[in-house]
Write a protein that holds these residues in place. Structure first.
Motif, PDB file in Angstrom:
ATOM      1  N   PRO A 105     -62.310 -13.532  22.540  1.00 59.01           N
ATOM      2  CA  PRO A 105     -63.115 -14.412  23.390  1.00 59.01           C
ATOM      3  C   PRO A 105     -62.843 -14.239  24.883  1.00 59.01           C
ATOM      4  O   PRO A 105     -63.575 -14.762  25.706  1.00 59.01           O
ATOM      5  CB  PRO A 105     -62.710 -15.809  22.929  1.00 59.01           C
ATOM      6  N   TYR A 106     -61.818 -13.516  25.221  1.00 56.30           N
ATOM      7  CA  TYR A 106     -61.428 -13.334  26.616  1.00 56.30           C
ATOM      8  C   TYR A 106     -62.098 -12.080  27.187  1.00 56.30           C
ATOM      9  O   TYR A 106     -62.532 -11.198  26.446  1.00 56.30           O
ATOM     10  CB  TYR A 106     -59.900 -13.239  26.731  1.00 56.30           C
ATOM     11  N   PRO A 107     -62.151 -11.982  28.519  1.00 56.36           N
ATOM     12  CA  PRO A 107     -62.785 -10.810  29.137  1.00 56.36           C
ATOM     13  C   PRO A 107     -61.959  -9.537  28.943  1.00 56.36           C
ATOM     14  O   PRO A 107     -60.762  -9.601  28.659  1.00 56.36           O
ATOM     15  CB  PRO A 107     -62.864 -11.187  30.620  1.00 56.36           C
ATOM     16  N   GLU A 108     -62.613  -8.399  29.096  1.00 59.77           N
ATOM     17  CA  GLU A 108     -61.931  -7.106  29.002  1.00 59.77           C
ATOM     18  C   GLU A 108     -60.816  -7.046  30.040  1.00 59.77           C
ATOM     19  O   GLU A 108     -61.001  -7.433  31.189  1.00 59.77           O
ATOM     20  CB  GLU A 108     -62.933  -5.967  29.244  1.00 59.77           C
ATOM     21  N   HIS A 109     -59.648  -6.553  29.618  1.00 52.20           N
ATOM     22  CA  HIS A 109     -58.492  -6.559  30.517  1.00 52.20           C
ATOM     23  C   HIS A 109     -58.051  -5.165  30.942  1.00 52.20           C
ATOM     24  O   HIS A 109     -57.230  -5.026  31.836  1.00 52.20           O
ATOM     25  CB  HIS A 109     -57.317  -7.307  29.892  1.00 52.20           C
ATOM     26  N   GLY A 110     -58.553  -4.129  30.327  1.00 55.64           N
ATOM     27  CA  GLY A 110     -58.224  -2.771  30.745  1.00 55.64           C
ATOM     28  C   GLY A 110     -56.931  -2.208  30.189  1.00 55.64           C
ATOM     29  O   GLY A 110     -56.567  -1.082  30.504  1.00 55.64           O
ATOM     30  N   PHE A 111     -56.215  -2.965  29.368  1.00 52.15           N
ATOM     31  CA  PHE A 111     -54.986  -2.474  28.747  1.00 52.15           C
ATOM     32  C   PHE A 111     -55.368  -1.884  27.392  1.00 52.15           C
ATOM     33  O   PHE A 111     -55.644  -2.622  26.440  1.00 52.15           O
ATOM     34  CB  PHE A 111     -53.973  -3.605  28.557  1.00 52.15           C
ATOM     35  N   SER A 112     -55.390  -0.552  27.312  1.00 56.54           N
ATOM     36  CA  SER A 112     -55.850   0.072  26.074  1.00 56.54           C
ATOM     37  C   SER A 112     -54.842   1.041  25.459  1.00 56.54           C
ATOM     38  O   SER A 112     -54.947   1.371  24.290  1.00 56.54           O
ATOM     39  CB  SER A 112     -57.169   0.811  26.323  1.00 56.54           C
ATOM     40  N   THR A 113     -53.859   1.481  26.233  1.00 57.01           N
ATOM     41  CA  THR A 113     -52.897   2.443  25.708  1.00 57.01           C
ATOM     42  C   THR A 113     -51.505   1.811  25.639  1.00 57.01           C
ATOM     43  O   THR A 113     -51.228   0.828  26.342  1.00 57.01           O
ATOM     44  CB  THR A 113     -52.810   3.689  26.623  1.00 57.01           C
ATOM     45  N   PRO A 114     -50.626   2.376  24.817  1.00 57.63           N
ATOM     46  CA  PRO A 114     -49.248   1.867  24.786  1.00 57.63           C
ATOM     47  C   PRO A 114     -48.580   1.918  26.163  1.00 57.63           C
ATOM     48  O   PRO A 114     -47.767   1.061  26.498  1.00 57.63           O
ATOM     49  CB  PRO A 114     -48.547   2.794  23.798  1.00 57.63           C
ATOM     50  N   ARG A 115     -48.942   2.903  26.960  1.00 56.17           N
ATOM     51  CA  ARG A 115     -48.366   3.011  28.308  1.00 56.17           C
ATOM     52  C   ARG A 115     -48.791   1.809  29.172  1.00 56.17           C
ATOM     53  O   ARG A 115     -47.985   1.275  29.940  1.00 56.17           O
ATOM     54  CB  ARG A 115     -48.808   4.314  28.962  1.00 56.17           C
ATOM     55  N   ASP A 116     -50.047   1.376  29.049  1.00 54.68           N
ATOM     56  CA  ASP A 116     -50.508   0.190  29.784  1.00 54.68           C
ATOM     57  C   ASP A 116     -49.681  -1.031  29.397  1.00 54.68           C
ATOM     58  O   ASP A 116     -49.196  -1.772  30.246  1.00 54.68           O
ATOM     59  CB  ASP A 116     -51.987  -0.105  29.497  1.00 54.68           C
ATOM     60  N   TRP A 117     -49.524  -1.234  28.086  1.00 48.61           N
ATOM     61  CA  TRP A 117     -48.812  -2.404  27.578  1.00 48.61           C
ATOM     62  C   TRP A 117     -47.318  -2.356  27.861  1.00 48.61           C
ATOM     63  O   TRP A 117     -46.658  -3.387  27.935  1.00 48.61           O
ATOM     64  CB  TRP A 117     -49.064  -2.568  26.085  1.00 48.61           C
ATOM     65  N   ALA A 118     -46.766  -1.160  28.040  1.00 51.97           N
ATOM     66  CA  ALA A 118     -45.325  -1.023  28.286  1.00 51.97           C
ATOM     67  C   ALA A 118     -44.884  -1.725  29.565  1.00 51.97           C
ATOM     68  O   ALA A 118     -43.715  -2.089  29.711  1.00 51.97           O
ATOM     69  CB  ALA A 118     -44.934   0.451  28.335  1.00 51.97           C
ATOM     70  N   ALA A 119     -45.819  -1.942  30.487  1.00 52.44           N
ATOM     71  CA  ALA A 119     -45.497  -2.630  31.747  1.00 52.44           C
ATOM     72  C   ALA A 119     -45.322  -4.136  31.559  1.00 52.44           C
ATOM     73  O   ALA A 119     -44.810  -4.821  32.446  1.00 52.44           O
ATOM     74  CB  ALA A 119     -46.590  -2.371  32.773  1.00 52.44           C
ATOM     75  N   VAL A 120     -45.733  -4.653  30.409  1.00 49.37           N
ATOM     76  CA  VAL A 120     -45.634  -6.088  30.123  1.00 49.37           C
ATOM     77  C   VAL A 120     -44.345  -6.331  29.334  1.00 49.37           C
ATOM     78  O   VAL A 120     -44.179  -5.797  28.240  1.00 49.37           O
ATOM     79  CB  VAL A 120     -46.853  -6.577  29.307  1.00 49.37           C
ATOM     80  N   PRO A 121     -43.414  -7.125  29.877  1.00 51.75           N
ATOM     81  CA  PRO A 121     -42.147  -7.338  29.162  1.00 51.75           C
ATOM     82  C   PRO A 121     -42.348  -8.173  27.894  1.00 51.75           C
ATOM     83  O   PRO A 121     -43.141  -9.121  27.887  1.00 51.75           O
ATOM     84  CB  PRO A 121     -41.279  -8.089  30.178  1.00 51.75           C
ATOM     85  N   PRO A 122     -41.645  -7.837  26.819  1.00 48.14           N
ATOM     86  CA  PRO A 122     -41.765  -8.618  25.583  1.00 48.14           C
ATOM     87  C   PRO A 122     -41.018  -9.948  25.688  1.00 48.14           C
ATOM     88  O   PRO A 122     -40.060 -10.087  26.450  1.00 48.14           O
ATOM     89  CB  PRO A 122     -41.134  -7.717  24.526  1.00 48.14           C
ATOM     90  N   ARG A 123     -41.498 -10.894  24.915  1.00 48.04           N
ATOM     91  CA  ARG A 123     -40.843 -12.199  24.800  1.00 48.04           C
ATOM     92  C   ARG A 123     -41.150 -12.757  23.418  1.00 48.04           C
ATOM     93  O   ARG A 123     -42.009 -12.244  22.697  1.00 48.04           O
ATOM     94  CB  ARG A 123     -41.295 -13.157  25.892  1.00 48.04           C
ATOM     95  N   GLN A 124     -40.466 -13.817  23.054  1.00 46.87           N
ATOM     96  CA  GLN A 124     -40.713 -14.441  21.757  1.00 46.87           C
ATOM     97  C   GLN A 124     -41.913 -15.384  21.847  1.00 46.87           C
ATOM     98  O   GLN A 124     -42.079 -16.108  22.830  1.00 46.87           O
ATOM     99  CB  GLN A 124     -39.499 -15.228  21.292  1.00 46.87           C
TER     100      GLN A 124
END
Length: 99
Positions: free
Chosen positions: A11-30
């Motif tokens: 339901p949210y707008p397109e965010h442009g994060f499509s590859t594992p490399r894009d997501w790697a910049a986002v730190p993981p959390r619980q």
């Protein structure tokens, strides 16, 4: 109930994060499973039961926070596996989108 809700689509707008490399910049959390809304209503049992299901992808689920709601974009099999192991939380990369 495992999840807050089972959704159909994003339901949210397109965010442009499509590859594992894009997501790697986002730190993981619980993230608590009961706070997640899924974006898929079907689960592929091959992914759920595969021992190497994260071998070629990100180790963490991908969650998008939009308008205060946490949407599970990728990693439904990880979340179900956590629930089956009676773990109430999942390690995920949470991308926060602003309106």
């Amino acid at each position: 109930m495992i999840f807050k809700a089972v959704g159909h689509g994003r339901p949210y707008p397109e965010h442009g994060f499509s590859t594992p490399r894009d997501w790697a910049a986002v730190p993981p959390r619980q993230v608590r499973l009961d706070e997640l809304v899924t974006t898929k209503s079907a689960l592929d049992l091959d992914h759920l039961l595969a021992e190497d299901s994260t071998f070629y992808g990100d180790l963490f689920a991908h969650v998008v926070q939009w308008r205060g709601v946490l949407y599970l974009e990728d990693g439904l099999h990880r979340a179900v596996r956590a629930a089956l192991q009676q773990r109430p939380v999942l390690h995920a990369r949470v991308l926060v989108l602003d309106d």
